[in-house]
Design an enzyme around this catalytic site. Sequence first.
Site, mmCIF file in Angstrom:
data_model
loop_
_atom_site.group_PDB
_atom_site.id
_atom_site.type_symbol
_atom_site.label_atom_id
_atom_site.label_comp_id
_atom_site.label_asym_id
_atom_site.label_seq_id
_atom_site.Cartn_x
_atom_site.Cartn_y
_atom_site.Cartn_z
ATOM 1 N N CYS A 1 0.981 -0.959 0.126
ATOM 2 C CA CYS A 1 0.067 -0.152 0.234
ATOM 3 C C CYS A 1 0.869 0.719 -0.167
ATOM 4 C CB CYS A 1 -0.682 -0.321 0.623
ATOM 5 S SG CYS A 1 -2.588 -1.554 0.849
ATOM 6 N N HIS B 1 -3.399 7.116 2.381
ATOM 7 C CA HIS B 1 -4.041 5.868 1.694
ATOM 8 C C HIS B 1 -5.305 5.963 2.517
ATOM 9 C CE1 HIS B 1 -3.960 1.635 0.633
ATOM 10 N NE2 HIS B 1 -3.633 1.256 1.671
ATOM 11 N N ASN C 1 -10.241 -0.305 -0.316
ATOM 12 C CA ASN C 1 -8.428 -0.443 -0.088
ATOM 13 C C ASN C 1 -8.112 -0.459 -1.287
ATOM 14 O OD1 ASN C 1 -6.041 -0.535 0.038
ATOM 15 N ND2 ASN C 1 -6.088 -1.377 2.279
HETATM 16 N N1 COA Z 1 -18.792 -8.126 9.300
HETATM 17 C C1 COA Z 1 -19.048 -8.067 10.187
HETATM 18 N N2 COA Z 1 -18.334 -8.839 11.277
HETATM 19 C C2 COA Z 1 -16.803 -9.011 10.960
HETATM 20 C C3 COA Z 1 -16.841 -8.068 9.953
HETATM 21 C C4 COA Z 1 -17.462 -8.312 8.647
HETATM 22 N N3 COA Z 1 -16.629 -7.778 7.641
HETATM 23 N N4 COA Z 1 -15.329 -8.375 10.049
HETATM 24 C C5 COA Z 1 -14.921 -8.422 11.416
HETATM 25 N N5 COA Z 1 -15.900 -8.981 11.806
HETATM 26 C C6 COA Z 1 -16.504 -9.260 12.836
HETATM 27 C C7 COA Z 1 -14.833 -10.039 14.044
HETATM 28 O O1 COA Z 1 -15.189 -11.435 13.543
HETATM 29 C C8 COA Z 1 -15.506 -10.083 15.048
HETATM 30 O O2 COA Z 1 -16.161 -10.715 15.764
HETATM 31 P P1 COA Z 1 -15.586 -11.752 17.490
HETATM 32 O O3 COA Z 1 -16.188 -10.050 18.033
HETATM 33 O O4 COA Z 1 -17.050 -12.716 17.249
HETATM 34 O O5 COA Z 1 -14.751 -11.951 16.685
HETATM 35 C C9 COA Z 1 -15.767 -8.579 15.532
HETATM 36 O O6 COA Z 1 -16.623 -8.261 13.929
HETATM 37 C C10 COA Z 1 -15.109 -7.187 16.088
HETATM 38 O O7 COA Z 1 -13.945 -7.760 15.343
HETATM 39 P P2 COA Z 1 -12.777 -6.374 14.987
HETATM 40 O O8 COA Z 1 -10.960 -6.550 14.926
HETATM 41 O O9 COA Z 1 -12.255 -6.717 16.989
HETATM 42 O O10 COA Z 1 -13.144 -4.756 14.850
HETATM 43 P P3 COA Z 1 -12.411 -3.643 14.736
HETATM 44 O O11 COA Z 1 -13.085 -2.917 14.876
HETATM 45 O O12 COA Z 1 -11.142 -3.799 14.918
HETATM 46 O O13 COA Z 1 -12.480 -3.775 12.888
HETATM 47 C C11 COA Z 1 -11.415 -4.010 11.135
HETATM 48 C C12 COA Z 1 -12.253 -4.800 11.834
HETATM 49 C C13 COA Z 1 -10.215 -4.547 9.536
HETATM 50 C C14 COA Z 1 -12.075 -3.313 10.005
HETATM 51 C C15 COA Z 1 -10.312 -2.786 11.354
HETATM 52 O O14 COA Z 1 -9.661 -3.644 12.403
HETATM 53 C C16 COA Z 1 -9.109 -2.039 10.340
HETATM 54 O O15 COA Z 1 -9.533 -1.309 9.563
HETATM 55 N N6 COA Z 1 -8.010 -2.559 10.835
HETATM 56 C C17 COA Z 1 -6.858 -1.753 9.772
HETATM 57 C C18 COA Z 1 -7.174 -3.067 8.091
HETATM 58 C C19 COA Z 1 -6.091 -1.805 7.158
HETATM 59 O O16 COA Z 1 -6.538 -0.994 7.224
HETATM 60 N N7 COA Z 1 -5.602 -2.905 5.906
HETATM 61 C C20 COA Z 1 -5.036 -2.705 5.807
HETATM 62 C C21 COA Z 1 -3.905 -1.473 5.919
HETATM 63 S S1 COA Z 1 -2.891 -0.800 4.018
#
Ligand code: COA
Length: 337
Positions: free
Chosen positions: A116, A258, A288
């Site tokens: 990225c 980004h 993304n």
């Molecule tokens: N739909 C519904 N539920 C989802 C889901 C989706 N698409 N994706 C994850 N969940 C669930 C998880 O399984 C978890 O369930 P559990 O509590 O039963 O285990 C719950 O939602 C919470 O997950 P969590 O990881 O705590 O959520 P979060 O608030 O951290 O959000 C992301 C998850 C991935 C959106 C967030 O961590 C994020 O944006 N991270 C950075 C990712 C990124 O930018 N990557 C590229 C970098 S270049």
Amino acid sequence: MAGHHRRAAVLCGIGTWLPPRVVTNADLARQLDTSDEWIRTRTGIRERRVIDRGMSTSVLAVEAGARALKSSGSSEVDLVVVATTTPDHPCPSTAPEVAHRLGLTGVAAFDLNAVCAGFVYALATAAGHIAAGSAERVLVIGADTFTTVLNPLDRTTLAIFGDGAGAVVLRAGTPDEPGALGPFDLGADGSNADLLIVPAGGSEQRGSGEPLDPADVHFRMDGQPVFRNAVTRMSESAVKVLDRAGWRVEDVDRFACHQANARIISAVARDLAVPQERFVLNVDRVGNTVAASIPLVLADAAAAGDIEPGHRVLVTSFGAGLGWGSTVLTWPELDLG
Ligand code: COA
């Protein structure tokens, strides 16, 4: 060393291309245990584009590259850099074929993989070639079809990533003209390589002698530490590049981060104590798009009039590696097609 004699890389053309197929959150919710509400509130994403059968990264790269060349007013360049993590093949690189299809057979061409952060790394590389006098005009393309490495059962990554391409043309110029890039801040942290990884398909897995675990061909992400690192690395990198440029944070008219998650961008704005309105956004429509993210958001914001000629723009990116990078420029007059 008189600064005004330094050669700078000047932005003189921009173009983008998205595959036509839109996948909305509701479409994903029909196949997976997710919802439009979850995806929107956690990421700010409403829809993304996904390639159709028969398309690949080079197809997107050629479309965006052709538009950037047209925007620049000349189809001549002496280097083509394609930033991508999803090349058409493990070997050879994608750039020579992209250059060939753009009518640039014979011109120097290579891929750059910094995920990225790839587009900012590619800008820095191209600017280095221009500063060194080894190129006069460079076509820099960011193109990824990251949906091709996603696990079809992983609701988290399927919600976040989309396919796309964006490109710019840089020409040799002077540091004081609109569009001149730089300085840059680039960095990497390989101690966190496993936070965002496609484990199989490379020399480690192929050389291991172990049978391939089919799950390992897909991208894996540890979302929460990635979120925290994204905020800190982009905020710190922005501060560093401002310091190098001699700009204050309040001098910046528009921040182009980004586009990974709207909440990450909000947190960067809070860290820098900058109003959210100065941060351009298109993550809601494209998700993304990895190396394509920066040129896509710049082009979209310019087309919408949200970035205007004369605006001081700070670009910052973060991704797998980990890797990050930032630069600044004063937005030039461009043919936006
Ligand atoms: N739909 C519904 N539920 C989802 C889901 C989706 N698409 N994706 C994850 N969940 C669930 C998880 O399984 C978890 O369930 P559990 O509590 O039963 O285990 C719950 O939602 C919470 O997950 P969590 O990881 O705590 O959520 P979060 O608030 O951290 O959000 C992301 C998850 C991935 C959106 C967030 O961590 C994020 O944006 N991270 C950075 C990712 C990124 O930018 N990557 C590229 C970098 S270049």
